[in-house]
Design a protein around this motif. Structure first.
Motif, short mmCIF file in Angstrom:
data_model
loop_
_atom_site.label_atom_id
_atom_site.label_comp_id
_atom_site.label_asym_id
_atom_site.label_seq_id
_atom_site.Cartn_x
_atom_site.Cartn_y
_atom_site.Cartn_z
N THR A 19 -58.50 79.09 82.71
CA THR A 19 -57.78 80.18 83.36
C THR A 19 -56.42 80.41 82.72
N LEU A 20 -55.80 81.52 83.12
CA LEU A 20 -54.44 81.80 82.66
C LEU A 20 -53.45 80.77 83.21
N THR A 21 -53.76 80.19 84.36
CA THR A 21 -52.88 79.14 84.89
C THR A 21 -52.90 77.92 83.97
N ILE A 22 -54.09 77.51 83.54
CA ILE A 22 -54.21 76.35 82.66
C ILE A 22 -53.56 76.65 81.31
N TYR A 23 -53.84 77.81 80.75
CA TYR A 23 -53.38 78.15 79.40
C TYR A 23 -51.94 78.67 79.40
N GLU A 24 -51.74 79.82 80.02
CA GLU A 24 -50.44 80.50 79.90
C GLU A 24 -49.36 79.84 80.74
N LYS A 25 -49.65 79.55 82.01
CA LYS A 25 -48.64 78.85 82.80
C LYS A 25 -48.44 77.45 82.27
N GLY A 26 -49.54 76.82 81.84
CA GLY A 26 -49.39 75.50 81.22
C GLY A 26 -48.48 75.53 80.02
N ALA A 27 -48.55 76.60 79.21
CA ALA A 27 -47.66 76.75 78.07
C ALA A 27 -46.22 76.95 78.52
N GLU A 28 -46.02 77.68 79.62
CA GLU A 28 -44.68 77.89 80.14
C GLU A 28 -44.07 76.57 80.63
N VAL A 29 -44.89 75.71 81.19
CA VAL A 29 -44.41 74.39 81.63
C VAL A 29 -43.92 73.59 80.43
N VAL A 30 -44.69 73.61 79.35
CA VAL A 30 -44.25 72.92 78.13
C VAL A 30 -42.99 73.58 77.57
N ARG A 31 -42.92 74.90 77.61
CA ARG A 31 -41.74 75.62 77.13
C ARG A 31 -40.50 75.20 77.92
N ASP A 78 -59.86 63.70 81.43
CA ASP A 78 -60.84 64.36 82.29
C ASP A 78 -60.49 65.84 82.30
N TRP A 79 -61.38 66.67 82.87
CA TRP A 79 -61.17 68.11 82.80
C TRP A 79 -60.05 68.61 83.71
N PHE A 80 -59.59 67.78 84.63
CA PHE A 80 -58.42 68.16 85.42
C PHE A 80 -57.17 68.22 84.53
N GLN A 81 -57.22 67.51 83.40
CA GLN A 81 -56.09 67.47 82.47
C GLN A 81 -56.21 68.54 81.38
N LEU A 82 -57.02 69.57 81.60
CA LEU A 82 -57.30 70.55 80.56
C LEU A 82 -56.04 71.15 79.95
N SER A 83 -55.01 71.35 80.78
CA SER A 83 -53.78 71.95 80.25
C SER A 83 -53.03 71.01 79.32
N LEU A 84 -53.37 69.72 79.36
CA LEU A 84 -52.77 68.78 78.40
C LEU A 84 -52.95 69.28 76.99
N LYS A 85 -54.17 69.74 76.69
CA LYS A 85 -54.42 70.25 75.35
C LYS A 85 -54.19 71.75 75.25
N GLU A 86 -54.60 72.51 76.27
CA GLU A 86 -54.51 73.97 76.15
C GLU A 86 -53.10 74.50 76.36
N GLY A 87 -52.40 74.02 77.38
CA GLY A 87 -51.04 74.49 77.59
C GLY A 87 -50.13 74.15 76.43
N PHE A 88 -50.23 72.90 75.96
CA PHE A 88 -49.41 72.47 74.83
C PHE A 88 -49.74 73.28 73.58
N THR A 89 -51.01 73.53 73.35
CA THR A 89 -51.40 74.25 72.13
C THR A 89 -51.07 75.73 72.22
N VAL A 90 -51.18 76.34 73.40
CA VAL A 90 -50.74 77.73 73.55
C VAL A 90 -49.24 77.84 73.26
N PHE A 91 -48.47 76.88 73.74
CA PHE A 91 -47.03 76.88 73.44
C PHE A 91 -46.80 76.78 71.94
N ARG A 92 -47.56 75.93 71.27
CA ARG A 92 -47.40 75.77 69.83
C ARG A 92 -47.79 77.03 69.08
#
Length: 880
Positions: free
Chosen positions: A383-395, A318-332
């Motif tokens: 948002t930057l929270t979904i993308y950039e902070k999400g990437a930091e969480v994966v990092r 669902d769209w609440f999980q957007l960082s599942l794909k965006e945060g992980f992929t920004v980290f990659r």
């Protein structure tokens, strides 16, 4: 004024879909006055749903329904209901075929969602909820189906017809029309559907995978852009190879395609096998793109390609999980960019964006967790929270597990969930199962909003040789969240001796062979760590590599910061020490008299930097960039922007004046007589040279002026040309500024991407971008209200970068932005909602400014027929 609030959607209300779609057969008839869409769906009741007798409800938006058929029999009007935003079929069997025919008008679609026309070509944007603008469908990411798409159009006008997967059939039709049929063998959610039809040039290449398969690579652009594809194609091949080597991910289809589109709300879209890109994010040549553009294109191409696995093969439930794909992929893509260039500079760039913009988001009215609990309009949560902070969480997971265990975790994640729509919990669980680590507390990073604050104190016992570091963590309250729990935070640090050498970090007495850097794991509200065998009071190097997205509060002295600038072996912390020192000096001058003394050691520190030819020149260029006004505002309560601007400007001019000789020497030393190359070394040289030139022009230096004019006239690449133009535009040499801008436009007026740079360099300059100048740019023949890039390059650059002009005491900048947001809300609400962001932080500013910003927001709020996109942002911004 709107009388009803848009519906809020909650994660807690999630239910599995009542119906599943196995296959989708689409036929598009494309015409100049619209498009007819024939959709045939094979559906069945979901055995996991408890809604066993539920009617079939399909989402729709701006569709004209022509017919509905169930199992081949056309339904009567009483058998279904067209509610505009839904098609409801009241009674359906357990398994059935539904055929729906709709008419849409892509040529009138200014929202750029669903199917629309751009520069004479048809194209789509279906993420997040654009597919419902094409046909009625269960438009949610957990409904995955196999798609077959037939496109029919006039062959002369639209010789290229593209969709997802592999082209399996093509042929001629009557009346000069033709068709192509595409089949995607992999199930996907409808947000990954794509279609392009136009008169495009095709550029081809091949890639041999690790298993020996040859992949057909195709890039489609307008004929005028045919020579701007090489860099993106090379970036794609580097991305494919890197993903095989680092993550073991091989491409799965026979064809991979990229299309460049001028009118696009986003940067790019990872549609399965057919990536659609904003032209500015894919087209580049030495003549038209800067080094930053080349690097950005490489990163975005990589990002969208990496989505093939982290987003497409495994997608979000669902769209609440957007960082599942965006945060992980920004980290990659961040890992990839670091490997392709300078890892330290890449880390600095990522953290600069995070601390300036994402921390502001975390502290503002739109603050939300990496996995939001609710939303009104999903487009607002890209948002930057979904993308950039999400990437930091994966990092952080990567830091806690180490690279080998992280790779085991990602392998398990892809294997376990291939072809599924899953959640962030599923991602973390795979990491836990692969590594044996308990990450239950770590999950709070996905649940709690806000930026943690680490208050750090220390003491040194000379008699015992023990250095103690006490770290206390807290998370500020954010909308809807208070009394937050301590989080699991990896905290990397080192200690430096008085001679500048790193010290072994002995956590126990006699700990022989102790490393000089450790990652401490913070899990409690307060931790005290003891380091033994320390002979004299050390200088702490804290949060190395920016190991967690937190604010550090430690009482560094200026002497310590100067010491770290010169000696810290961690390049990021060396840069960070310089930033902290500059912030301290600038903040001390805010509101001070014009003749106030400026820290003399700052000049010496920068003199040493400029002259250090042994240090990574890319790092030197970054260290010479003073903290931005946006970052200084973020660090300030009751911000007085003009006062901050004057203080920063005063420090910059003081440094440039004191270091004029060194700057000229640096500029001359970085000259490069060889051919233009997009290599880390060449980029570093140009970056440092153009930084030196910008400093010289800040003091209106005549010698610098001559260098800028000569560079502008002689430049063989856009980086040096734009560096000289920007320096002149920001200088006091008004005649040179106007002449340079006129000549630049005359030369590049036929290239939309370069004209966008021309707009932006003016709109972001307090010399050339006062409000009267901005209004003139909006009237310029090259400006286009239908093109998001043009809007961002003028309105966005003015409000987001030209802060001194935007925050004029009379509030005219705020009124101007409110006018543009109201205008755009009727045509492209996604862009309008993003443009309103500078006003949403009104509580951050001094009362004289905040009152006028609030008034501008209230005027937007009171607009008749306000879109859901803008309503949510404004409503939350004004909430008490």
């Amino acid at each position: 004024m709107r009388t009803s609030q848009p519906q809020t959607i909650y994660l807690s209300d999630y239910k599995v879909p009542a119906y599943l779609v196995d296959t989708v057969d689409l036929r598009f008839e494309l015409f100049e006055d619209g498009a007819r869409v024939h959709s045939t769906l094979e559906l069945r009741r979901n055995p996991e749903s408890d809604e066993t007798a539920a009617p079939l409800e399909l989402d729709g938006d701006s569709l004209t329904l022509e017919s509905v058929a169930l199992n081949g029999a056309e339904l009567a009007a009483g058998d279904y209901e067209d509610r505009g935003d839904q098609l409801v079929v009241r009674s359906v069997p357990e398994q059935f075929t539904l055929t729906v025919v709709t008419w849409i008008e892509p040529q009138n679609n200014t929202r750029l969602e669903g199917l629309y026309k751009s520069s004479g070509m048809f194209c789509t944007q279906c993420e997040a909820e654009g597919f419902r603008c094409i046909t009625f469908f269960p438009d949610r990411p957990d409904v995955m189906a196999r798609f077959r798409t037939r496109i029919e159009a006039n062959k002369d006008a639209y010789p290229v017809l593209l969709s997802n997967g592999n082209d399996v059939e093509k042929g001629e039709l009557e009346n000069g029309r033709h068709f192509v049929t595409w089949e995607d063998p992999f199930p996907k959610p409808c947000y990954l559907f794509a279609l392009v039809a136009g008169d495009l040039v095709e550029k081809r290449d091949t890639f041999s995978t690790c298993s020996g398969r040859d992949i057909d690579l195709r890039m489609y652009v307008e004929p005028r852009n045919a020579e701007k594809c090489d860099h993106a194609m090379d970036s794609l091949k580097r991305s494919m190879r890197w993903d095989e080597e680092v993550y073991g991910r091989e491409y799965d289809l026979d064809i991979f395609m990229i299309v460049a589109v001028d009118d696009f709300n986003m940067g790019a879209m990872e549609n399965k096998g057919l990536n659609i890109f904003n032209s500015s994010c894919v087209l580049a040549s030495q003549e038209t793109a800067t080094d930053l553009a080349f690097q950005r294109i490489e990163a975005i191409v990589a990002h969208e390609y990496f989505h093939n696995w982290s987003g497409n093969r495994v997608t979000c439930r669902d769209w609440f999980q957007l960082s599942l794909k965006e945060g992980f992929t920004v980290f990659r893509d961040s890992q990839f960019s670091a490997d392709m260039g300078s890892p330290t500079v890449k880390r600095i760039e990522d953290v600069t964006l995070l601390r300036t913009a994402q921390f502001a988001e975390d502290g503002g009215p739109m603050s939300h967790p990496v996995r939001p609990a609710s939303y009104m309009e999903i487009s607002n949560f890209y948002t930057l929270t979904i993308y950039e902070k999400g990437a930091e969480v994966v990092r952080m997971i990567h830091t806690l597990l180490g690279p080998d265990m992280f790779r085991k975790g990602s392998d398990l994640y892809f294997k376990r969930h291939d072809g599924q729509a899953v959640t962030t919990d599923d991602f973390v669980k795979a990491m836990e199962d692969a590594s044996g680590r308990d990450l239950s507390q770590f999950r709070l990073w996905y649940e709690q909003a806000g930026t943690p604050v680490l208050a750090i104190s220390d003491d040194f016992d000379a008699e015992t040789g023990v250095y103690r570091l006490t770290i206390e963590q807290s998370i500020p309250d954010t909308p809807g969240q208070t009394n937050k729990k301590p989080q699991h935070i990896p905290f990397a640090l080192g200690l430096l001796g008085q001679d500048g050498q790193p010290l072994p970090l002995q956590l126990e007495s006699g700990d022989s062979g102790a490393p000089t850097e450790r990652v401490l794991e913070l899990t409690e509200a307060v931790h005290t760590f003891e380091f033994h065998g320390v002979e004299s009071r050390p200088v702490p190097s804290l949060l190395r590599h920016f190991s967690a997205p937190v604010r550090v509060r430690y009482n560094w002295s200026r002497e310590q910061l100067l010491f770290l600038m010169s000696h810290d072996p961690d390049g990021f912390n060396r840069w960070d020490a310089g930033q902290r020192l500059a912030v301290d000096v600038i903040q001390s001058l805010v509101g001070a008299p014009d003749d106030a003394d400026i820290e003399p050691r700052l000049v010496e520190a920068y003199r040493k930097l400029i002259s250090d030819t042994d240090l990574d020149q890319a790092l030197v260029a970054k260290m010479l960039q003073l903290p931005s006004e946006a970052y200084l505002i973020e660090l300030t309560e009751n911000a007085d922007v003009p006062a901050i601007h004057r203080a920063r400007d005063s420090v910059l001019r003081h440094l440039a004046g004191a270091l004029k000789g060194e700057l000229i020497d640096c500029y001359q030393r970085q000259q490069d007589s060889g051919p233009y190359e997009v290599t880390p070394e060449a980029i570093a040289r140009r970056s440092l040279r153009n930084t030196a030139l910008a400093w010289l022009l800040m003091i209106d230096d005549e010698e610098g002026r001559g260098l800028a004019v000569s560079q502008l006239n002689a430049a063989d690449n856009m980086t040096d040309r734009m560096g000289a133009l920007r320096a002149l535009v920001n200088s006091g040499f008004e005649a040179d500024r106007r002449q340079a801008l006129d000549h630049f436009y005359d030369r590049f007026q036929e290239d939309p991407q370069v004209v966008e740079q021309w707009f932006s360099v003016q709109a972001s300059s307090d010399q050339a971008g006062q409000l009267a100048d901005i209004r003139k740019l909006l009237e310029h023949p090259a400006f286009d209200w239908k093109n998001p890039n043009k809007i961002r390059s003028v309105v966005g650059a003015f409000a987001g970068q030209n802060l001194a002009a935007f925050h004029k005491p009379d509030g005219s900048g705020y009124e101007f932005l409110a006018d543009q947001v109201c205008r755009l809300d009727d045509s492209n609400p996604q862009i309008a909602a993003r443009l309103v962001t500078p006003l949403t932080r009104w509580r951050k500013f001094a009362p004289a400014y905040s009152a006028q910003m609030k008034s501008a927001l209230e005027r937007i709020r009171d607009k008749s027929g306000l879109s859901r996109d803008v309503y949510e942002v404004v409503h939350k911004s004004l909430a008490e």
